[in-house]
Design a protein around this motif. Sequence first.
Motif, PDB file in Angstrom:
ATOM      1  N   LEU A 216       0.827  -1.202   0.000  1.00  0.00           N
ATOM      2  CA  LEU A 216       0.000   0.000   0.000  1.00  0.00           C
ATOM      3  C   LEU A 216       0.864   1.255   0.000  1.00  0.00           C
ATOM      4  CD1 LEU A 216      -2.693  -1.088   2.619  1.00  0.00           C
ATOM      5  CD2 LEU A 216      -2.904  -1.104   0.126  1.00  0.00           C
TER       6      LEU A 216
ATOM      7  N   GLY B 271      -3.839   1.704  -7.629  1.00  0.00           N
ATOM      8  CA  GLY B 271      -5.021   1.247  -6.922  1.00  0.00           C
ATOM      9  C   GLY B 271      -4.819  -0.098  -6.282  1.00  0.00           C
ATOM     10  N   VAL B 272      -5.676  -0.403  -5.305  1.00  0.00           N
ATOM     11  CA  VAL B 272      -5.704  -1.725  -4.685  1.00  0.00           C
ATOM     12  C   VAL B 272      -7.140  -2.220  -4.770  1.00  0.00           C
ATOM     13  CG1 VAL B 272      -5.955  -0.706  -2.369  1.00  0.00           C
ATOM     14  CG2 VAL B 272      -5.240  -3.093  -2.614  1.00  0.00           C
TER      15      VAL B 272
ATOM     16  N   ASP C 136      -6.458   4.650  -5.447  1.00  0.00           N
ATOM     17  CA  ASP C 136      -7.832   4.161  -5.558  1.00  0.00           C
ATOM     18  C   ASP C 136      -8.000   2.888  -4.723  1.00  0.00           C
ATOM     19  OD1 ASP C 136      -8.560   6.140  -7.438  1.00  0.00           O
ATOM     20  OD2 ASP C 136      -7.696   4.931  -9.061  1.00  0.00           O
ATOM     21  N   ILE C 137      -9.147   2.766  -4.068  1.00  0.00           N
ATOM     22  CA  ILE C 137      -9.448   1.580  -3.271  1.00  0.00           C
ATOM     23  C   ILE C 137     -10.769   1.002  -3.764  1.00  0.00           C
ATOM     24  CG2 ILE C 137      -9.851   0.649  -0.961  1.00  0.00           C
ATOM     25  CD1 ILE C 137      -8.220   3.057   0.103  1.00  0.00           C
TER      26      ILE C 137
ATOM     27  N   VAL D  33     -16.647   0.709   0.517  1.00  0.00           N
ATOM     28  CA  VAL D  33     -15.445   0.636   1.341  1.00  0.00           C
ATOM     29  C   VAL D  33     -15.605   1.633   2.475  1.00  0.00           C
ATOM     30  CG1 VAL D  33     -12.958   0.991   1.423  1.00  0.00           C
ATOM     31  CG2 VAL D  33     -14.006  -0.073  -0.604  1.00  0.00           C
TER      32      VAL D  33
ATOM     33  N   ARG E  68      -5.221   5.948   0.764  1.00  0.00           N
ATOM     34  CA  ARG E  68      -6.419   6.700   0.369  1.00  0.00           C
ATOM     35  C   ARG E  68      -6.169   8.209   0.390  1.00  0.00           C
ATOM     36  NH1 ARG E  68     -10.728   7.496   4.111  1.00  0.00           N
ATOM     37  NH2 ARG E  68      -8.976   8.087   5.481  1.00  0.00           N
TER      38      ARG E  68
ATOM     39  N   LEU F 226      -3.643   1.617   4.737  1.00  0.00           N
ATOM     40  CA  LEU F 226      -4.709   1.755   3.747  1.00  0.00           C
ATOM     41  C   LEU F 226      -5.263   3.180   3.759  1.00  0.00           C
ATOM     42  CD1 LEU F 226      -6.364   0.279   1.603  1.00  0.00           C
ATOM     43  CD2 LEU F 226      -7.991  -0.355   3.397  1.00  0.00           C
ATOM     44  N   ARG F 227      -5.426   3.745   4.931  1.00  0.00           N
ATOM     45  CA  ARG F 227      -5.926   5.130   5.019  1.00  0.00           C
ATOM     46  C   ARG F 227      -4.874   6.117   4.494  1.00  0.00           C
ATOM     47  NH1 ARG F 227      -7.628   2.337   9.643  1.00  0.00           N
ATOM     48  NH2 ARG F 227      -9.905   2.077   9.664  1.00  0.00           N
TER      49      ARG F 227
END
Length: 236
Positions: free
Chosen positions: A163, A177-178, A213-214, A234, A208, A204-205
């Motif tokens: 990430l 993106g993930v 992109d998530i 999400v 973001r 992850l935050r």
Amino acid sequence: MKMNKNIISAKFLRRPNRFQAYVEVNGEEIMVHVPNTGRCREILVPGIEVLLRAEPNPARKTPYDLIAGYKGDMLINIDSHIPNKVVEEALTLRRIERLKKYNIIFREKVFGTSRFDFKLLMEPYEDIRYPQEYFLEVKGVTYEVNGITKFPDAPTVRGARHLRELVEVKKSGRGAGVLFLIQLDGAVSFSPHDEMDPFFGESLRYARDNGVDIFAYSCIVEKDSITLDKEVPVIL
């Protein structure tokens, strides 16, 4: 995505380590391979029905892979090799709305010192609202409680590193993106599993907040197939 190999049902007995499990087939106890290093404790409960995929390779110690299990009426695929194949099929068929403009797909490509699951290109480059080059990482999700899905189900330093490396891709001017592929149907939301791995949630935050992109998508899972289905909200 259809599975071309023979699929049979069995009763799950126990899992002595990450890679092996014992199941009962036609009254006989056999050892099988588990293609998932996660814990899967809420799925692999003694006595449940599981699905095995035949792997007729004489060099193998086990004749089957344990690829899925029933949690009540819900069938959950746990094969960690499946998500990339499902996502590649969806990318090829342009089924992921925000990525459908990318028409060239590469697997396992390097950016800097990092290797990501996919590198996507738009060729010819016709829409300047999108970067021409895009790196995508895929994570398979099997943890579910009352429709709420989370990742990971075991701590993953490697996952958090991916990430943070995607942020560097984004800073270079490329897209990043993930995609969390939820290997079950009926998911109502996806969130990081902060209780299991707080650093992953933090990462992850961070991704973001830096423009990565998530995505999260559920799947239609059947005994002999698994297909990307709906985008899932999400919640971070």
